[in-house]
Design a protein around this motif. Structure first.
Motif, mmCIF file in Angstrom:
data_model
loop_
_atom_site.group_PDB
_atom_site.id
_atom_site.type_symbol
_atom_site.label_atom_id
_atom_site.label_comp_id
_atom_site.label_asym_id
_atom_site.label_seq_id
_atom_site.Cartn_x
_atom_site.Cartn_y
_atom_site.Cartn_z
ATOM 1 N N VAL A 195 4.100 -6.974 0.762
ATOM 2 C CA VAL A 195 4.396 -5.465 0.814
ATOM 3 C C VAL A 195 5.611 -5.457 1.872
ATOM 4 C CG1 VAL A 195 3.908 -3.057 2.045
ATOM 5 C CG2 VAL A 195 2.216 -4.590 0.899
ATOM 6 N N THR A 196 6.892 -5.199 1.481
ATOM 7 C CA THR A 196 8.133 -5.479 2.239
ATOM 8 C C THR A 196 8.223 -4.581 3.331
ATOM 9 O OG1 THR A 196 9.446 -4.163 0.713
ATOM 10 C CG2 THR A 196 9.380 -6.443 0.280
ATOM 11 N N PRO A 197 8.832 -4.611 4.522
ATOM 12 C CA PRO A 197 8.876 -3.873 5.586
ATOM 13 C C PRO A 197 9.490 -2.435 5.221
ATOM 14 C CG PRO A 197 9.377 -5.998 6.255
ATOM 15 C CD PRO A 197 9.395 -5.928 4.891
ATOM 16 N N VAL A 198 10.508 -2.469 4.365
ATOM 17 C CA VAL A 198 11.281 -1.265 3.949
ATOM 18 C C VAL A 198 9.969 -0.201 3.063
ATOM 19 C CG1 VAL A 198 12.029 -1.939 1.773
ATOM 20 C CG2 VAL A 198 13.474 -0.448 3.063
ATOM 21 N N VAL A 199 9.215 -0.906 2.240
ATOM 22 C CA VAL A 199 8.215 -0.201 1.593
ATOM 23 C C VAL A 199 7.316 0.304 2.603
ATOM 24 C CG1 VAL A 199 6.110 0.007 -0.122
ATOM 25 C CG2 VAL A 199 8.422 -1.058 -0.636
ATOM 26 N N ALA A 200 6.693 -0.448 3.511
ATOM 27 C CA ALA A 200 5.833 -0.139 4.580
ATOM 28 C C ALA A 200 6.160 1.126 5.411
ATOM 29 C CB ALA A 200 5.215 -1.141 5.449
ATOM 30 N N ALA A 201 7.479 0.904 5.664
ATOM 31 C CA ALA A 201 8.078 2.197 6.642
ATOM 32 C C ALA A 201 8.025 3.569 5.770
ATOM 33 C CB ALA A 201 9.767 1.734 6.730
#
Length: 524
Positions: free
Chosen positions: A68-74
């Motif tokens: 899960v990339t940080p930008v999706v998690a954000a």
């Protein structure tokens, strides 16, 4: 002698899913923008979590290695995105209800004829009601608690990654180190787990990056099969490090996701490209590879379910055969990895989540052990060290998608913007240090780095090279580059209050990664 399907086979099988979209909030809605996020959320992320929770209730663990990339998690935690997603689901319900009560044909295919569309709309209405209930119960306050439950329950292994998904080999080493460390810290903050492994953006690698991974506490990462010269039967320590590279097994992965012969192209599955004009729904099935949209047949769930069962059997047989043959070839139990974008399951391939659930049940019944990448290391599925070539999982398995002639202007733009940002932030940090350390957070410097990381996202050159919303991609790259320059110019010329106002203005649209701290930027 034919081995009965229930007999155990040697080795370990791992599903690796890579969950990634660029930052889309506040940057357009349709045809590219927030709609992309909400479609993926509803079609892939909610169904995937539903599948994993269902299997977890059956006491199944170690099912998937989930990046899960940080930008999706954000975005899954962002209040604006959460509200937008709730509105999108409600709108989907209105469109499904319209389809369920239609009296006139409204689309290009037989699937949009009134009776067919009414049947489809009724099924769609039941589906959206389920998703609305799940979203309001589980997701309404963010995706992190939902995913953390699966991590805590050892249902999944979490893979992290650098902030904003940059193509790391082409990135300034200082910003590369900063993005990775901040990305791992972001995951720790959201999930109370610091990932031991990462999905390197685009599976991109340059010699020496393993040293940076080791310094950041990363123990393993993904590459594509050709990076390991096609021998993906074991993980391999890279160079002199203890960092293990795992390779995607193309023979198995392409069984699912191949432009020519992959499962999603089957005639019975829902067609991704054919819309009903009035409702925006997708009521047709593929029907045939060369069948035009205006001739597509109505979607038939029973026909699709039968195709799913056939493709489950085919995949399980493929995995069994691959484990047996690879184990025999290397003289020890082998490790087979099938890796895909998460968005394949549900968004691109509507039946994908159902197929995945059935496969995760069928593999153990067929004698195949499922585990995560960490399980593979723990259980010794690691071979001799290897030297990796510069590589990626893009076309040609090299860097051409992100560094070729077609995107040379974006490569120059990224270099220029990164140089400007680092120079400006260095001076600001030096000035603050001269006033006495440690200084307070520097909101302006933080926003400069935030916009810089959005500028160098690997998504923009990918979309240009693939001619997929290329105009939007160039617009986004230049927009964030402009934001970086505008704030940096004001700060560098001593217009501190103006720089502050500009940073605040851009932060209203690009306020992701609130814990990003420019003071942690590695020194020059």
């Amino acid at each position: 002698m034919t081995v009965p399907a229930s007999d155990p086979v040697p080795g370990l099988f791992t599903f690796v899913l890579h969950t990634h979209l660029p930052w889309l909030a506040h940057h357009g809605r349709w045809p590219v923008g927030e709609e992309w996020l909400y479609q993926s959320w509803s079609a892939s992320y909610l169904p995937l979590v539903r599948v994993l929770r269902t299997l977890a209730d059956e006491d199944r663990q170690h099912l998937v290695t989930l990046g899960v990339t940080p930008v999706v998690a954000a975005q899954l935690d962002d209040p604006y995105c959460l509200q937008g997603m709730h509105h999108w689901l409600a709108n989907w319900r209105l469109r499904a209800r319209e389809a369920a009560t239609t009296r006139t044909a409204s689309g290009p295919s037989p699937a949009s004829e009134p009776e067919a569309l009414r049947r489809f709309g009724s099924r769609e209405l039941a589906e959206v009601d389920r998703e609305l209930a799940e979203f309001e119960t589980l997701w309404r306050h963010g995706g992190s608690p939902v995913l953390r439950e699966l991590i805590d329950g050892r249902v999944i292994e979490l893979l992290g990654g650098p902030l904003a998904h940059p193509f790391q080999p082409l990135l300034n080493p200082r910003l590369r180190e900063f993005a990775l460390r901040e990305g791992l810290a972001d995951a720790q903050q959201r999930f109370a787990h610091r990932p031991a492994g990462i999905w390197a953006p685009e599976c991109a690698y340059a010699p020496g990056m393993e040293t940076e991974y080791a310094a950041a506490g990363v123990g393993h990462f993904m590459v594509d099969g050709p990076s390991l010269h096609g021998d993906t039967a074991l993980g391999r320590p890279v160079g002199d490090s203890d960092v293990v590279a795992f390779g995607r097994d193309l023979a198995v992965s392409y069984r699912v996701w191949s432009p020519k012969s992959g499962y999603p192209g089957h005639a019975a599955y829902r067609d991704f490209h054919t819309y009903d004009h009035a409702t925006g729904l997708k009521p047709a099935r593929v029907t045939g590879r060369n069948v035009p949209s205006d001739a597509k047949a109505p979607y038939d769930p029973a026909r699709a379910a039968a195709a799913v069962d056939g493709h489950v059997d085919d995949f399980v047989a493929t995995v069994r055969e691959r484990l047996i043959s690879e184990s025999a070839r290397i003289g020890r139990p082998a490790h087979v990895i099938a890796a895909f974008d998460t968005e394949l399951f549900g968004h691109w391939w509507y039946e994908g989540p159902l197929w995945l659930e059935k496969v995760l049940r069928a593999l153990p019944e067929a004698g195949v052990r499922i585990g995560t990448l960490t399980d593979a290391i723990t259980d010794g599925y690691v071979g001799a060290p290897v030297e990796l070539p510069p590589s990626s999982w893009g076309s040609g398995k090299d860097w051409q998608v992100w560094a070729g002639d077609q995107v040379a202007d974006l490569v120059r733009l990224n270099t220029e913007v990164v140089d400007t940002a680092l120079s400006t932030v260095d001076k600001a940090l030096a000035h603050a240090a001269a006033l006495g350390a440690p200084g307070p957070r520097m909101f302006v410097a933080d926003q400069i780095l935030r916009e810089t990381l959005l500028t160098v996202s690997s998504d923009w050159p990918f979309m240009v090279s693939k001619d997929s919303a290329a105009d939007y991609a160039r617009y986004r790259a230049h927009l964030h580059a402009h934001a970086t320059r505008e704030i940096a110019d004001a700060l560098a010329s001593g217009r501190v209050e103006q720089a502050q106002r500009l940073a605040q203005g851009w932060n209203r649209a690009d306020g992701l990664f609130g814990a990003l701290d420019a003071r942690r930027l590695p020194s020059a």
